[in-house]
Design an enzyme around this catalytic site. Structure first.
Site, PDB file in Angstrom:
ATOM      1  N   HIS A   1      31.791  21.924  53.433  1.00  0.00           N
ATOM      2  CA  HIS A   1      32.478  20.626  53.317  1.00  0.00           C
ATOM      3  C   HIS A   1      31.577  19.690  52.521  1.00  0.00           C
ATOM      4  CE1 HIS A   1      35.307  17.457  54.968  1.00  0.00           C
ATOM      5  NE2 HIS A   1      34.400  16.759  54.296  1.00  0.00           N
TER       6      HIS A   1
ATOM      7  N   HIS B   1      31.295  16.638  49.248  1.00  0.00           N
ATOM      8  CA  HIS B   1      31.842  15.708  48.258  1.00  0.00           C
ATOM      9  C   HIS B   1      30.845  15.584  47.108  1.00  0.00           C
ATOM     10  CE1 HIS B   1      35.039  14.227  50.969  1.00  0.00           C
ATOM     11  NE2 HIS B   1      34.142  14.441  51.916  1.00  0.00           N
TER      12      HIS B   1
ATOM     13  N   LYS C   1      43.577  20.685  51.907  1.00  0.00           N
ATOM     14  CA  LYS C   1      43.018  19.704  52.843  1.00  0.00           C
ATOM     15  C   LYS C   1      44.082  18.703  53.262  1.00  0.00           C
ATOM     16  CE  LYS C   1      39.636  17.384  54.946  1.00  0.00           C
ATOM     17  NZ  LYS C   1      38.552  16.710  54.227  1.00  0.00           N
TER      18      LYS C   1
ATOM     19  N   HIS D   1      41.173  16.682  58.259  1.00  0.00           N
ATOM     20  CA  HIS D   1      40.458  15.490  58.723  1.00  0.00           C
ATOM     21  C   HIS D   1      41.194  15.029  59.975  1.00  0.00           C
ATOM     22  CE1 HIS D   1      38.140  11.624  57.996  1.00  0.00           C
ATOM     23  NE2 HIS D   1      38.966  11.316  58.988  1.00  0.00           N
TER      24      HIS D   1
ATOM     25  N   ASP E   1      29.591  17.372  54.854  1.00  0.00           N
ATOM     26  CA  ASP E   1      30.337  16.147  54.550  1.00  0.00           C
ATOM     27  C   ASP E   1      29.424  15.140  53.866  1.00  0.00           C
ATOM     28  OD1 ASP E   1      32.514  14.446  54.341  1.00  0.00           O
ATOM     29  OD2 ASP E   1      32.269  13.603  56.342  1.00  0.00           O
TER      30      ASP E   1
ATOM     31  N   HIS F   1      27.905   7.284  48.096  1.00  0.00           N
ATOM     32  CA  HIS F   1      28.379   6.059  47.460  1.00  0.00           C
ATOM     33  C   HIS F   1      27.141   5.330  46.944  1.00  0.00           C
ATOM     34  CE1 HIS F   1      32.540   6.231  48.923  1.00  0.00           C
ATOM     35  NE2 HIS F   1      32.054   6.611  50.091  1.00  0.00           N
TER      36      HIS F   1
END
EC number: 3.5.2.3
Length: 342
Positions: free
Chosen positions: A13, A15, A98, A135, A246, A250
């Protein structure tokens, strides 16, 4: 010097974001992971096979590791078709879709408002052997943010599991004892990923002594009793739980803001952080299964054949790390991590 050699791990998982930041995020995750399952919540979301393959090409264009490969997923919407699922599955590069409840997390506005509307797609996924990633939070405003995972289990996930018994389901980034117990008690087609930050931290770390925005993620950190249940599940040796960071970067500016973004960056030290947890529990013998075996076994993929070696050698995490034209503040910024991948 204490060393630990394990089969090369995978991250189920992850990003990576998109654009100029890929150079940094792919470098960090590719440092020792064999594979990573890439989340599709870009802007716009990755809803078609063509978009997923194009995203994969952008990742590979900056991937300098010969041991790291991205695995792709589709963003499930109420307009997804069965033909799209079949087309994606046939590529060999896209293994899952997902399900984001609309509004549950970053870039989830295109998600599913009514799960019943995607039941025909779930039937196709069950037939095709495409995994469903979830999620697991409800998004109705009358449900407290700390209760949204538990409510989802009862009202949404339990019916899906009952109605699609042959559909392989991964409940992503679980954060509660309720979720851990649900997965333990479900059949063999239900599994879960657990993040390093939900094992290492609870909501006190985020809120006591001032708000720590870099601990703010979704699902949100819970009380320590839930943290302890996650640690027990992750380190237990059960094949139902496996590594999914996960890691969700940012920029520093977007995190340290009046309305900060949700997500914690752990890709810089993920396996090292997990190793700390397993060592603290006296369960280092179970780390390899959690990090390297359970994921590929559940996905019906081969385990990696090479190894990495961790050394018990403390190092200080940088205060910030490059993130395209910005910087990201990693978890443990300015603090020691106890293990190092050699």
């Amino acid at each position: 010097m204490t060393t630990l050699t394990i089969t090369r791990p995978d991250d189920w998982h992850l990003h990576l974001r998109d654009g100029d930041v890929l150079t940094d995020t792919v470098r960090d995750s590719g440092r020792y992971n064999g594979r990573a399952l890439i989340m599709p919540n870009l802007v716009p979301p990755v809803i078609t096979t063509e978009q997923a393959l194009s995203y994969r090409e952008r990742i590979q264009a900056v991937n300098s590791s010969n041991t790291f490969a991205p695995i792709m997923s589709l963003y499930l919407t109420e307009k997804t078709t069965s033909d799209e699922i079949r087309k994606a599955k046939a590529t060999g590069y896209i293994v899952a879709a997902k399900l984001y409840p609309a509004g549950a997390t970053t870039n989830s506005d295109s998600g599913v408002s009514d799960v019943q509307k995607v039941y025909p797609i779930l039937k196709t996924m069950q037939e095709e052997g495409m995994l469903l990633l979830i999620h697991g939070e409800v998004t109705t405003h009358d449900i407290d943010i700390f209760d949204r995972e538990k409510t989802f289990l009862d009202t949404v996930l339990a019916p899906i599991v009952n109605d699609f018994p042959e559909l392989k389901i991964v409940l992503e980034h679980i954060t509660t004892k309720d979720a851990a117990d649900f997965v333990k008690n479900a059949g063999p087609n239900v599994a879960a990923t657990i993040t390093a930050h939900h094992l290492l931290f609870n909501r006190n770390h985020m809120l006591v002594g001032g708000i720590k925005p870099h601990f703010y993620c979704l699902p949100i950190l819970k009380r320590n009793t839930h943290q302890l249940a996650l640690i027990e599940a992750a380190t237990s040796g059960s094949p139902k739980f496996f590594l999914g960071t996960d890691s969700a970067p940012h920029s520093k500016e977007k995190k340290e803001a009046a309305c900060g973004c949700a997500g914690s960056y752990t890709a810089h030290a993920s396996i090292e952080l997990y190793t700390e947890v397993f060592e603290n529990e006296g369960k280092l013998d179970n780390l390899e299964a959690f990090a390297s075996f359970n994921g590929p076994d559940f996905y019906n993929l081969p385990r990696n054949t090479d190894t990495i070696t961790l050394v018990k050698e403390a190092w200080i995490t940088p205060e910030t790390m490059s993130f395209g034209n910005d910087v990201v503040v990693p978890i443990r910024a300015g603090e020691a991590v106890e293990w190092l991948v050699k």
